[in-house]
Motif scaffolding. Structure first.
Motif, PDB file in Angstrom:
ATOM      1  N   THR A  30       1.036  -1.130   0.277  1.00 39.92           N
ATOM      2  CA  THR A  30      -0.319   0.135  -0.082  1.00 39.92           C
ATOM      3  C   THR A  30       0.855   1.185  -0.116  1.00 39.92           C
ATOM      4  OG1 THR A  30      -0.146  -0.003   2.989  1.00 39.92           O
ATOM      5  CG2 THR A  30      -2.165  -1.418   1.142  1.00 39.92           C
ATOM      6  N   THR A  55       1.806   2.382  -3.260  1.00 39.85           N
ATOM      7  CA  THR A  55       1.707   3.146  -4.529  1.00 39.85           C
ATOM      8  C   THR A  55       0.936   4.100  -4.364  1.00 39.85           C
ATOM      9  OG1 THR A  55      -0.894   2.301  -2.772  1.00 39.85           O
ATOM     10  CG2 THR A  55      -0.614   0.761  -4.126  1.00 39.85           C
ATOM     11  N   THR A 110      -1.728  -7.964   0.156  1.00 41.47           N
ATOM     12  CA  THR A 110      -2.569  -7.688   0.717  1.00 41.47           C
ATOM     13  C   THR A 110      -3.764  -8.221   1.155  1.00 41.47           C
ATOM     14  OG1 THR A 110      -4.479  -6.287  -0.965  1.00 41.47           O
ATOM     15  CG2 THR A 110      -2.316  -4.476  -0.067  1.00 41.47           C
ATOM     16  N   PRO A 142      -8.586  -1.687   6.060  1.00 44.52           N
ATOM     17  CA  PRO A 142      -7.683  -1.468   5.178  1.00 44.52           C
ATOM     18  C   PRO A 142      -6.686  -0.297   5.282  1.00 44.52           C
ATOM     19  CG  PRO A 142      -9.406  -1.397   3.510  1.00 44.52           C
ATOM     20  CD  PRO A 142      -9.788  -1.714   5.127  1.00 44.52           C
ATOM     21  N   SER A 162      -4.992   2.580   0.967  1.00 46.57           N
ATOM     22  CA  SER A 162      -5.424   1.987   0.043  1.00 46.57           C
ATOM     23  C   SER A 162      -7.463   1.971  -0.713  1.00 46.57           C
ATOM     24  CB  SER A 162      -5.185  -0.275   0.189  1.00 46.57           C
ATOM     25  OG  SER A 162      -5.060  -0.066   1.312  1.00 46.57           O
ATOM     26  N   PHE A 210      -6.182   1.558  -4.099  1.00 43.43           N
ATOM     27  CA  PHE A 210      -6.774   0.720  -4.831  1.00 43.43           C
ATOM     28  C   PHE A 210      -7.982   0.952  -6.190  1.00 43.43           C
ATOM     29  CE2 PHE A 210      -4.282  -3.178  -3.222  1.00 43.43           C
ATOM     30  CZ  PHE A 210      -3.423  -2.302  -2.607  1.00 43.43           C
ATOM     31  N   ALA A 266      -9.478  -3.959  -6.803  1.00 40.29           N
ATOM     32  CA  ALA A 266      -9.640  -3.402  -5.509  1.00 40.29           C
ATOM     33  C   ALA A 266     -10.058  -4.352  -4.449  1.00 40.29           C
ATOM     34  CB  ALA A 266     -10.186  -2.436  -4.921  1.00 40.29           C
ATOM     35  N   LEU A 308      -8.017  -6.603  -1.745  1.00 42.01           N
ATOM     36  CA  LEU A 308      -8.659  -6.095   0.189  1.00 42.01           C
ATOM     37  C   LEU A 308      -9.370  -6.605   0.314  1.00 42.01           C
ATOM     38  CD1 LEU A 308      -9.077  -2.242  -0.556  1.00 42.01           C
ATOM     39  CD2 LEU A 308      -6.887  -3.433   0.405  1.00 42.01           C
ATOM     40  N   LEU A 320      -1.783  -2.255 -11.125  1.00 35.84           N
ATOM     41  CA  LEU A 320      -1.462  -1.232  -9.827  1.00 35.84           C
ATOM     42  C   LEU A 320      -0.178  -1.171  -9.651  1.00 35.84           C
ATOM     43  CD1 LEU A 320      -1.312  -2.270  -6.926  1.00 35.84           C
ATOM     44  CD2 LEU A 320      -0.410  -4.422  -6.569  1.00 35.84           C
TER      45      LEU A 320
END
Length: 271
Positions: free
Chosen positions: A115, A118, A133, A142, A146, A150, A159, A163, A180
């Motif tokens: 995370t 990103t 994740t 999360p 994220s 995401f 996403a 997640l 990603l």
């Protein structure tokens, strides 16, 4: 360890930060988290640093946060506040950095190392990298922005796959295809490519992926950090950690989670 947990080298304005605990798969223990946060803040203040590259040593980029090594038995309100503050400080260190930061993922990445990547300007990875994740499987929420990042990068369906309970673990090629990460490169070209991207981004300055700005991400991080602290102190999570650590024969740490779980009905009223 005889060497620092985070190695720092600066060449032609690009500072490369290397997670350096391969025996523990570069896991984010309390000591590693402190070293990484300090290194990011130092790069932020260093006049000789124009851009940053973050990578790891060994087979893994990072196996993620070592929960048993970061929590300590204490008053629940204090523990809740500590978890929220530490989580917020970690990701704020990425968000607050005002210089381009490129992540060079040299192997598997799990949890917060995914995370946090990103939140950086660009992510390149070798073909051996994977991205996991497993928050829903662990019974936690999360983090690292994220919950919004995401979906912005990969769309709502992907996403949810990453997640949610499925905890999809894409390969580097798959992660690049869904948005990603930005590039997949050969292992021996990883650092060279990341450093070249860092130098190229100096002129454009710091940017955030997904169209976000710093203020929005900091607000999301603050909100997620409180929710994460609450999830960490939930009975299902505490019980799950107790059983996992007991199965790994980490009796002392398992006992800490057992004590928190057993007393949670009483102290939850104090939060």
């Amino acid at each position: 360890m005889s060497q620092p947990l985070v190695l720092t080298t600066t060449v032609e304005g690009v500072t490369t930060l290397t997670l350096n605990h391969p025996r523990r798969l570069n896991g984010w223990t309390a000591a590693m988290l402190g070293a990484l946060t300090d290194a990011l803040r130092s790069a932020h203040l260093d006049a000789d640093t124009a851009a940053v590259v973050l990578t790891g040593t060994g087979a893994y980029y990072s196996a993620g946060v070592n929960l048993g090594a970061t929590l300590r038995l204490q008053h629940p309100r204090t523990l809740h506040a500590m978890i929220a503050a530490r989580n917020q400080a970690l990701f704020d260190a990425f968000i607050d950095l005002d210089k381009p930061i490129i992540v060079a993922v040299n192997g598997p990445a799990i949890g917060a190392p995914v995370t946090s990547a990103t939140l950086c300007d660009a992510v390149v990875a070798t073909e051996s990298a994977t991205f996991l994740t497993p928050f829903a499987r662990l019974g936690i929420t999360p983090e690292g922005c994220s919950s919004v990042m995401f979906e912005a990068l990969m769309g709502a369906t992907v996403a949810r796959r990453m997640l949610g309970p499925e905890a999809w673990r894409p390969t580097a090629t798959e992660a690049c295809a869904v948005g990603l990460i930005d590039e997949v490169v050969e292992e021996d070209a990883l650092l060279h490519r990341a450093q070249a991207l860092a130098r190229a981004r100096v002129e454009t300055g710091r940017t955030f992926r997904g169209g976000f700005d710093r203020e929005t991400l900091k607000a999301v991080n603050a909100r997620e950090s409180v929710a994460l602290a609450t999830a960490f102190l939930s009975a299902p999570f505490l019980q799950g950690q107790m059983r996992f650590l007991w199965s790994k024969k980490k009796r002392q740490t398992a006992a800490m989670f057992a004590a928190l779980w057993a007393t949670s009905p009483a102290w939850r009223l104090l939060l």
